[in-house]
Design a protein around this motif. Structure first.
Motif, PDB file in Angstrom:
ATOM      1  N   UNK A 125      39.697  31.817  50.741  1.00 46.26           N
ATOM      2  CA  UNK A 125      39.684  33.269  50.530  1.00 46.26           C
ATOM      3  C   UNK A 125      38.571  33.887  51.371  1.00 46.26           C
ATOM      4  N   UNK A 126      38.923  34.965  52.092  1.00 50.84           N
ATOM      5  CA  UNK A 126      37.919  35.707  52.848  1.00 50.84           C
ATOM      6  C   UNK A 126      37.713  37.062  52.174  1.00 50.84           C
ATOM      7  N   UNK A 127      36.518  37.270  51.664  1.00 52.32           N
ATOM      8  CA  UNK A 127      36.219  38.509  50.948  1.00 52.32           C
ATOM      9  C   UNK A 127      35.631  39.549  51.921  1.00 52.32           C
ATOM     10  N   UNK A 128      36.287  40.716  52.058  1.00 52.05           N
ATOM     11  CA  UNK A 128      35.723  41.769  52.920  1.00 52.05           C
ATOM     12  C   UNK A 128      34.443  42.327  52.301  1.00 52.05           C
ATOM     13  N   UNK A 129      33.450  42.589  53.127  1.00 50.93           N
ATOM     14  CA  UNK A 129      32.200  43.202  52.676  1.00 50.93           C
ATOM     15  C   UNK A 129      32.000  44.485  53.476  1.00 50.93           C
ATOM     16  N   UNK A 130      31.888  45.617  52.776  1.00 48.96           N
ATOM     17  CA  UNK A 130      31.743  46.910  53.468  1.00 48.96           C
ATOM     18  C   UNK A 130      30.931  47.868  52.624  1.00 48.96           C
ATOM     19  N   UNK A 285      38.330  48.732  44.604  1.00 50.32           N
ATOM     20  CA  UNK A 285      39.705  48.373  44.270  1.00 50.32           C
ATOM     21  C   UNK A 285      40.393  47.696  45.453  1.00 50.32           C
ATOM     22  N   UNK A 286      40.125  48.176  46.667  1.00 43.20           N
ATOM     23  CA  UNK A 286      40.754  47.589  47.850  1.00 43.20           C
ATOM     24  C   UNK A 286      40.291  46.152  48.065  1.00 43.20           C
ATOM     25  N   UNK A 287      38.988  45.933  47.941  1.00 37.86           N
ATOM     26  CA  UNK A 287      38.453  44.574  48.120  1.00 37.86           C
ATOM     27  C   UNK A 287      39.002  43.649  47.038  1.00 37.86           C
ATOM     28  N   UNK A 288      38.994  44.145  45.816  1.00 39.04           N
ATOM     29  CA  UNK A 288      39.522  43.344  44.706  1.00 39.04           C
ATOM     30  C   UNK A 288      40.989  42.979  44.962  1.00 39.04           C
ATOM     31  N   UNK A 289      41.758  43.965  45.450  1.00 42.25           N
ATOM     32  CA  UNK A 289      43.176  43.715  45.711  1.00 42.25           C
ATOM     33  C   UNK A 289      43.395  42.706  46.812  1.00 42.25           C
ATOM     34  N   UNK A 290      42.611  42.789  47.890  1.00 43.67           N
ATOM     35  CA  UNK A 290      42.779  41.839  48.989  1.00 43.67           C
ATOM     36  C   UNK A 290      42.397  40.418  48.571  1.00 43.67           C
ATOM     37  N   UNK A 291      41.348  40.317  47.802  1.00 41.32           N
ATOM     38  CA  UNK A 291      40.953  38.989  47.306  1.00 41.32           C
ATOM     39  C   UNK A 291      42.031  38.427  46.388  1.00 41.32           C
ATOM     40  N   UNK A 292      42.535  39.274  45.485  1.00 40.15           N
ATOM     41  CA  UNK A 292      43.580  38.827  44.561  1.00 40.15           C
ATOM     42  C   UNK A 292      44.820  38.368  45.320  1.00 40.15           C
ATOM     43  N   UNK A 293      45.235  39.121  46.341  1.00 35.85           N
ATOM     44  CA  UNK A 293      46.420  38.737  47.111  1.00 35.85           C
ATOM     45  C   UNK A 293      46.253  37.382  47.766  1.00 35.85           C
ATOM     46  N   UNK A 294      45.048  37.122  48.297  1.00 34.76           N
ATOM     47  CA  UNK A 294      44.793  35.825  48.923  1.00 34.76           C
ATOM     48  C   UNK A 294      44.830  34.698  47.887  1.00 34.76           C
ATOM     49  N   UNK A 295      44.277  34.973  46.714  1.00 38.79           N
ATOM     50  CA  UNK A 295      44.293  33.960  45.651  1.00 38.79           C
ATOM     51  C   UNK A 295      45.724  33.667  45.228  1.00 38.79           C
ATOM     52  N   UNK A 296      46.524  34.720  45.049  1.00 38.51           N
ATOM     53  CA  UNK A 296      47.906  34.516  44.622  1.00 38.51           C
ATOM     54  C   UNK A 296      48.725  33.787  45.682  1.00 38.51           C
ATOM     55  N   UNK A 416      39.216  35.079  38.972  1.00 39.76           N
ATOM     56  CA  UNK A 416      37.826  34.614  38.900  1.00 39.76           C
ATOM     57  C   UNK A 416      37.758  33.112  38.645  1.00 39.76           C
ATOM     58  N   UNK A 417      38.659  32.626  37.792  1.00 40.56           N
ATOM     59  CA  UNK A 417      38.703  31.188  37.490  1.00 40.56           C
ATOM     60  C   UNK A 417      38.984  30.381  38.745  1.00 40.56           C
ATOM     61  N   UNK A 418      39.903  30.867  39.571  1.00 41.14           N
ATOM     62  CA  UNK A 418      40.272  30.153  40.791  1.00 41.14           C
ATOM     63  C   UNK A 418      39.176  30.282  41.843  1.00 41.14           C
ATOM     64  N   UNK A 419      38.578  31.484  41.941  1.00 45.18           N
ATOM     65  CA  UNK A 419      37.506  31.689  42.920  1.00 45.18           C
ATOM     66  C   UNK A 419      36.316  30.779  42.671  1.00 45.18           C
ATOM     67  N   UNK A 420      36.108  30.402  41.418  1.00 49.22           N
ATOM     68  CA  UNK A 420      34.985  29.521  41.085  1.00 49.22           C
ATOM     69  C   UNK A 420      35.123  28.156  41.762  1.00 49.22           C
TER      70      UNK A 420
END
Length: 456
Positions: A125-130, A285-296, A416-420
């Motif tokens: 997962x690549x998390x955008x930081x802005x 919300x955008x960052x959360x959504x992009x991270x979630x999409x990558x996890x899914x 969050x469980x998967x990101x851990x």
């Protein structure tokens, strides 16, 4: 009761169930006996109708009712005995039905897949930081001003950025249909902002420099990838008559403008602070959504499963209804089932698969909804409204809406469980890149209708 189980293919199972004759016949006799106490027939006193008469008059109907109940109960008992988990109602086929003989039927159905979760550590997962910078706020303020601009009549020729009010009629320019109007190519008192890119290539450029009262014919060609099969690559002519040329007037940054966005106290500084708050909410919300999409996506790639066709069919029906509601077809009585299932099948399979996998993560990792996170989510959504407390109270008094929020929170906790365990990296990006939606995967053409003269 005799039960035999057969695996036909993938998730499909076939149960052959035999119900003893004495169980069926005994239940039929009991039912007819109970009916005889209530039935009134000419020539017989109440409760004195002979069993033979009851059987002749009501035996077939009573037997069908009994068999229906017996098959339903026998199926439940059989799947319990065989420890099966059906994913939908079975297709039932009676094999034999004769009084005095065992009753046999076959039930065919699909089961839920058994899921063995893959290693979350393989998910990347690549998390955008802005950050929201002052320049981003400046750009947003100009966007809001542009959205609130007004147009006033001018006596000069039209320039880029002006709005024209005009009529147009589109006709085929060549072939057997030359001179014939095409569907959707005609409008009166239509408004068009030059430079907006709404129309097909060449249309807006062709109207640059026109004046009120002027008539002009545009000779154009529709793009080869245009959504209408009839117009792809077609040479056409648009006869235009201009009524007005209007120049844009941008609103000033004053109290009247700020009040449109709920800022009634303070100055431009307070307005910019409100804009920043909203942009930061959008960014989160955008960052959360992009991270979630990558996890899914990672869950799907590490947990390939068969999906039960009944669940896919249900999801397709749900997506059909959503599409009809989105495009306003429900008001016109449009039947969602007229939309081809193939349009939604791939996405429906993906949704069902994710639902099953996420459910398995919840089960195996014992994820429970965090009520504090539910309240925090509702409070953040409510903060965008003038009366936040009213919105919060509405959610907590509406069980259906509250359940939807709880499910979203549960999904976030799964993420969050998967990101851990996943491989998470960070990438610094601009605000605009962070909020930009991810590029969509190739999908079938949408069924949305557009004005024929607008570019697909």
């Amino acid at each position: 009761m005799q039960v035999s189980l057969e695996t036909t293919s993938g998730l499909e199972r076939r149960l052959t169930i035999v119900i003893p004759a004495e169980k069926v016949d005994g239940e039929v006799a009991k039912r007819l006996n109970d009916m005889s106490r209530r039935v009134r027939l000419d020539g017989f006193r109440p409760g004195k109708v002979p069993a033979k008469v009851m059987k002749r008059r009501y035996g077939l109907g009573a037997r069908q009712e009994v068999l229906g109940e017996q098959m339903q109960q026998a199926f439940v008992d059989a799947v319990t005995q065989e420890k099966l988990n059906p994913a939908g109602a079975p297709t039932v086929e009676p094999k034999a039905d004769e009084e005095g003989k065992d009753f046999e039927f076959v039930a065919t159905f699909e089961i839920y897949p058994e899921i063995t979760l893959g290693d979350f550590a393989t998910i990347e997962v690549e998390r955008p930081v802005a950050d929201v910078k002052d320049a981003d706020i400046d750009e947003m303020v100009e966007t809001l001003r542009n959205q609130s601009k007004s147009f006033e009549d001018v006596g000069r020729a039209a320039e880029n950025g002006d709005q024209i009010v005009f009529d147009y009629v589109g006709t085929f320019a060549s072939g057997e249909r030359a001179g014939e109007e095409f569907e959707g190519g005609k409008a009166e008192n239509s408004t068009l902002e030059l430079g907006s890119g709404r129309m097909i290539p060449g249309f807006e450029d062709g109207l640059a420099g026109v004046s009120a009262g002027e008539e002009k014919t545009l000779e154009l060609t529709f793009p080869e990838d245009y959504h209408s099969e009839e117009l792809k690559g077609q040479a056409v002519a648009f006869a235009c008559k201009v009524h007005k040329v209007q120049a844009a007037t941008m609103p000033e940054l004053n109290d009247e403008f700020f009040a449109r966005f709920g800022v009634t106290e303070g100055s431009e500084e307070a307005f910019r602070a409100e804009v920043r708050k909203n942009m930061e909410r959008e960014l989160r919300q955008a960052v959360k959504g992009k991270v979630k999409n990558q996890v899914m996506d990672g869950l799907l790639s590490t947990n390939e499963i068969d999906v039960p066709s009944p669940l896919v069919a249900q999801e397709i029906d749900r997506m059909r209804e959503q599409a009809v509601q989105q495009f306003g077809g429900a008001q016109g009585g449009f039947d969602p089932k007229q939309l081809p299932a193939e349009l939604f099948e791939a996405d429906a399979k993906k949704r069902v698969a994710l639902g099953l996998i996420v459910g398995e993560v919840v089960k195996q990792r014992e994820v429970k909804v965090d009520d504090d996170r539910v309240r925090a989510m509702i409070e953040e959504m409510a903060s965008a409204y003038q009366e936040p407390q009213q919105v919060i109270d509405w959610y907590y008094s509406n069980e259906q809406q509250l359940s939807q929020v709880k499910y979203v929170v549960l999904e976030e906790q799964v993420v969050d469980t998967i990101l851990a365990s996943a491989k998470v990296s960070e990438a610094e990006v601009s605000y605009q890149d962070a909020i930009k939606p991810a590029a969509p995967e190739a999908a079938p053409e949408a069924a949305e209708e557009q004005e024929t003269a607008e570019e697909a």
